[in-house]
Scaffold this motif. Structure first.
Motif, mmCIF file in Angstrom:
data_model
loop_
_atom_site.group_PDB
_atom_site.id
_atom_site.type_symbol
_atom_site.label_atom_id
_atom_site.label_comp_id
_atom_site.label_asym_id
_atom_site.label_seq_id
_atom_site.Cartn_x
_atom_site.Cartn_y
_atom_site.Cartn_z
ATOM 1 N N LEU A 125 -28.219 80.700 38.173
ATOM 2 C CA LEU A 125 -27.200 80.268 37.207
ATOM 3 C C LEU A 125 -25.989 81.203 37.218
ATOM 4 N N THR A 126 -26.220 82.492 37.394
ATOM 5 C CA THR A 126 -25.091 83.437 37.447
ATOM 6 C C THR A 126 -24.275 83.265 38.723
ATOM 7 N N LEU A 127 -24.908 82.708 39.744
ATOM 8 C CA LEU A 127 -24.235 82.519 41.026
ATOM 9 C C LEU A 127 -23.510 81.169 41.132
ATOM 10 N N PHE A 167 -17.117 95.079 41.076
ATOM 11 C CA PHE A 167 -17.530 94.403 39.847
ATOM 12 C C PHE A 167 -19.017 94.586 39.565
ATOM 13 N N PHE A 168 -19.811 94.850 40.594
ATOM 14 C CA PHE A 168 -21.235 95.131 40.353
ATOM 15 C C PHE A 168 -21.377 96.365 39.463
ATOM 16 N N PHE A 169 -20.630 97.403 39.811
ATOM 17 C CA PHE A 169 -20.707 98.640 39.025
ATOM 18 C C PHE A 169 -20.037 98.482 37.658
ATOM 19 N N VAL A 170 -18.938 97.695 37.612
ATOM 20 C CA VAL A 170 -18.262 97.462 36.337
ATOM 21 C C VAL A 170 -19.171 96.702 35.380
ATOM 22 N N VAL A 171 -19.779 95.617 35.882
ATOM 23 C CA VAL A 171 -20.666 94.812 35.045
ATOM 24 C C VAL A 171 -21.907 95.608 34.664
ATOM 25 N N ALA A 172 -22.449 96.345 35.635
ATOM 26 C CA ALA A 172 -23.648 97.150 35.362
ATOM 27 C C ALA A 172 -23.370 98.182 34.279
ATOM 28 N N TYR A 173 -22.165 98.778 34.319
ATOM 29 C CA TYR A 173 -21.796 99.771 33.298
ATOM 30 C C TYR A 173 -21.605 99.103 31.940
ATOM 31 N N ALA A 174 -21.027 97.894 31.949
ATOM 32 C CA ALA A 174 -20.718 97.206 30.698
ATOM 33 C C ALA A 174 -21.974 96.731 29.971
ATOM 34 N N VAL A 175 -22.957 96.246 30.739
ATOM 35 C CA VAL A 175 -24.159 95.674 30.112
ATOM 36 C C VAL A 175 -25.290 96.674 29.980
ATOM 37 N N SER A 190 -19.823 86.067 41.821
ATOM 38 C CA SER A 190 -19.020 84.952 41.308
ATOM 39 C C SER A 190 -17.599 85.399 40.986
ATOM 40 N N ILE A 191 -17.464 86.554 40.365
ATOM 41 C CA ILE A 191 -16.126 87.060 40.037
ATOM 42 C C ILE A 191 -15.332 87.361 41.310
ATOM 43 N N ALA A 192 -15.985 87.942 42.294
ATOM 44 C CA ALA A 192 -15.309 88.264 43.558
ATOM 45 C C ALA A 192 -14.827 87.002 44.259
ATOM 46 N N CYS A 193 -15.613 85.932 44.220
ATOM 47 C CA CYS A 193 -15.221 84.668 44.849
ATOM 48 C C CYS A 193 -13.987 84.073 44.169
ATOM 49 N N LEU A 194 -13.878 84.256 42.860
ATOM 50 C CA LEU A 194 -12.706 83.778 42.122
ATOM 51 C C LEU A 194 -11.439 84.465 42.622
ATOM 52 N N PHE A 195 -11.483 85.760 42.768
ATOM 53 C CA PHE A 195 -10.291 86.506 43.176
ATOM 54 C C PHE A 195 -9.905 86.221 44.635
ATOM 55 N N SER A 196 -10.883 86.050 45.504
ATOM 56 C CA SER A 196 -10.564 85.734 46.897
ATOM 57 C C SER A 196 -9.933 84.350 47.009
ATOM 58 N N ALA A 197 -10.375 83.408 46.159
ATOM 59 C CA ALA A 197 -9.766 82.072 46.140
ATOM 60 C C ALA A 197 -8.307 82.156 45.700
#
Length: 517
Positions: A125-127, A167-175, A190-197
């Motif tokens: 679901l996250t993907l 974003f892996f480290f950012v999200v990991a730090y945030a949660v 998912s976030i990385a795919c948004l920015f590359s698009a």
């Protein structure tokens, strides 16, 4: 005519970005293996394989077909046809991605029951957003690819990998500890795919491109893309099937559920990425080859077509065969140094030969796509896939996870040989691939021995990293020198063509003992 130097530059550029992207991804995968552990890595790999099927549906055949037709239309200077094809591809991809995501989301409860671990569906679901973003990205990427804008194509993939890690480290730090590492990895992708698009969209319109009326392009795109997508989807569909069947078979053979998932995680999550190292270069060649070969074949320039095909097969086999002695000579230390897991190295020893059929499959499929034989390529792959499934079902309880290696090799080899047979028949030529492989295998033997010898010397007084580095360099240099000495590949001709900047052919008549014979 395109200059050979342009081919070299394009391949070098794509290879550079691909190498940097894969290195980052490889290092990140190592980190994930440490962070997640073998069991969670296996669960994440299962979820990723499911998403891989969805991504292949929306971002495999469609952009490949678009790049091919863009190259053809660009050769004819028909910009409106390019805009129409791009828009048609975008609409089809987006609609398809939305439908697929809705199906997974609505039926998540019954679908979750097919997995050995319920955490798999949460990661899936996250993907899901990455599927939609990849659909948009791949459509614009296909148009830029066909117009030979290789820089932005390579850059966007590199940026995506960087952002995925960031974003892996950012999200990991945030949660903090509230989410598992598998869920964090899914969100970051998912976030990385948004920015590359967003990156390729901005570049596409900044270069003066636009969208057009797609009504006359739907049929053309779908006719070409469907069989290509079929091959890619069949490949991706096999991954979740394998991810489910092999652990089940291993449990039936006496392993616990945790042991089975760990075994699968080691083989697929640790060993398999090492086998795709040659595809960094082979894939770059395939990327350049598709639009070039498509335009040359459309213009009925048979001489250039044959030259491109010859160099593609020769180069692919050469690159793959050069790396095999390195893996086979230092397998144990590679496994322990990279993953701190000797069993990963053991799988690497057993599976190193897979790089040859993997390279042949990559190039032969690209050639058939460029020649307009997508449907027959799909049929050939299905034949190989059936063999893979049969081998897994019959051998896993006998030989364990090694059934995956045997089955994958048989699948790729059978489909590649059938593809080569079609190419020979279509162009009325004879590509003696077996002779090329046999000749280079003879060179690989002394390269293997020299790799082991050099590694053992440096390992006695150097840190492991430097011993592996010197062993790899010495083995590769040995293989290249033997190829030059025995005139297996004519590097002098390549350098001469490059220095003179010739334009007589798309690729030079570089030969391995007279390739066409």
């Amino acid at each position: 005519m395109i200059k050979f130097s342009d081919i070299i530059k394009a391949v070098a550029l794509i290879t550079l970005f691909s190498f940097l992207t894969r290195i980052l991804g490889f290092v990140f995968r190592i980190y994930l293996s440490w962070e997640m552990g073998a069991e969670m890595l296996g669960i994440y790999q299962v979820a990723l394989s499911i998403i891989g099927v969805l991504m292949m549906l929306v971002s495999s055949g469609l952009p490949l077909s678009l790049s091919k037709f863009t190259a053809i239309y660009d050769a004819k200077n028909d910009r409106q046809a390019i805009f129409r094809a791009t828009t048609a591809t975008l609409i089809i991809s987006v609609i398809l991605s939305i439908v697929l995501c809705l199906i997974i989301f609505v039926f998540q409860t019954p679908l979750s029951k097919i997995f050995a671990d319920k955490r798999t569906m949460i990661i899936i679901l996250t993907l899901l957003p990455s599927v939609l973003f990849s659909a948009i990205y791949s459509s614009f990427r296909g148009a830029l690819w066909g117009k030979k804008n290789y820089f932005i194509v390579g850059l966007s993939e590199f940026v995506e990998q960087v952002l995925r890690i960031l974003f892996f480290f950012v999200v990991a730090y945030a949660v903090g500890q509230t989410l598992s590492s598998g869920v964090v990895a899914g969100i970051s992708l998912s976030i990385a795919c948004l920015f590359s698009a967003l990156l390729v969209i901005i570049y596409y319109f900044a270069k003066g491109n636009r969208l057009g009326n797609p009504n006359y392009s739907y049929k053309t795109i779908l006719k070409s893309a469907t069989p290509i997508t079929g091959v890619r989807v069949a490949t991706s569909t096999l991954q979740p099937i394998i991810a489910i069947v092999i652990p089940m078979q291993l449990v039936l053979a006496g392993l616990s559920n945790e042991q089975a998932l760990a075994e699968f995680g080691i083989a697929v999550g640790m060993t398999m990425p090492l086998l795709f190292v040659p595809s960094t270069i082979v894939g770059s060649l395939a990327m350049v080859l598709l639009p070039e070969l498509s335009s040359q074949y459309a213009q009925n320039n048979k001489e250039n077509v044959l030259s491109q095909i010859n160099i593609a097969f020769t180069f692919s086999i050469f690159i793959s065969m050069m790396i095999i002695p390195l893996y086979m000579g230092m397998w144990s230390d590679i496994g322990t140094f990279v993953y701190n897991n000797e069993r990963a190295g053991l799988f690497l020893l057993y599976s190193a030969w897979l790089m040859i059929p993997l390279a042949l499959s990559n190039i032969s499929n690209t050639i058939l796509n460029a020649l307009g034989m997508e449907s027959k390529s799909f049929i050939n792959y299905i034949i190989g896939a059936v063999v893979l499934v049969v081998i897994i079902l019959t051998l896993t309880q006998i030989v364990g996870i090694l059934s995956l290696i045997i089955g994958t090799g048989a699948c790729m080899l059978i489909s590649s040989l059938l593809n080569i047979r079609l190419i020979n028949k279509k162009l009325q030529i004879k590509l003696n691939i077996v002779n090329k492989i046999f000749t280079m295998t003879l060179l690989a033997v002394p390269s293997l021995l020299f790799t082991i010898f050099t590694f053992n010397i440096f390992d006695s007084f150097c840190p492991k990293f430097f011993a592996l580095a010197f062993g790899s360099i010495s083995g590769a240099v040995c293989f290249i020198l033997l190829a030059i000495i025995f005139k297996v590949i004519d590097f002098k001709t390549i350098l001469l063509e490059f220095s003179k900047n010739k334009t007589t052919k798309t690729l030079p008549q570089t030969q391995i003992q007279k390739n066409s014979k």
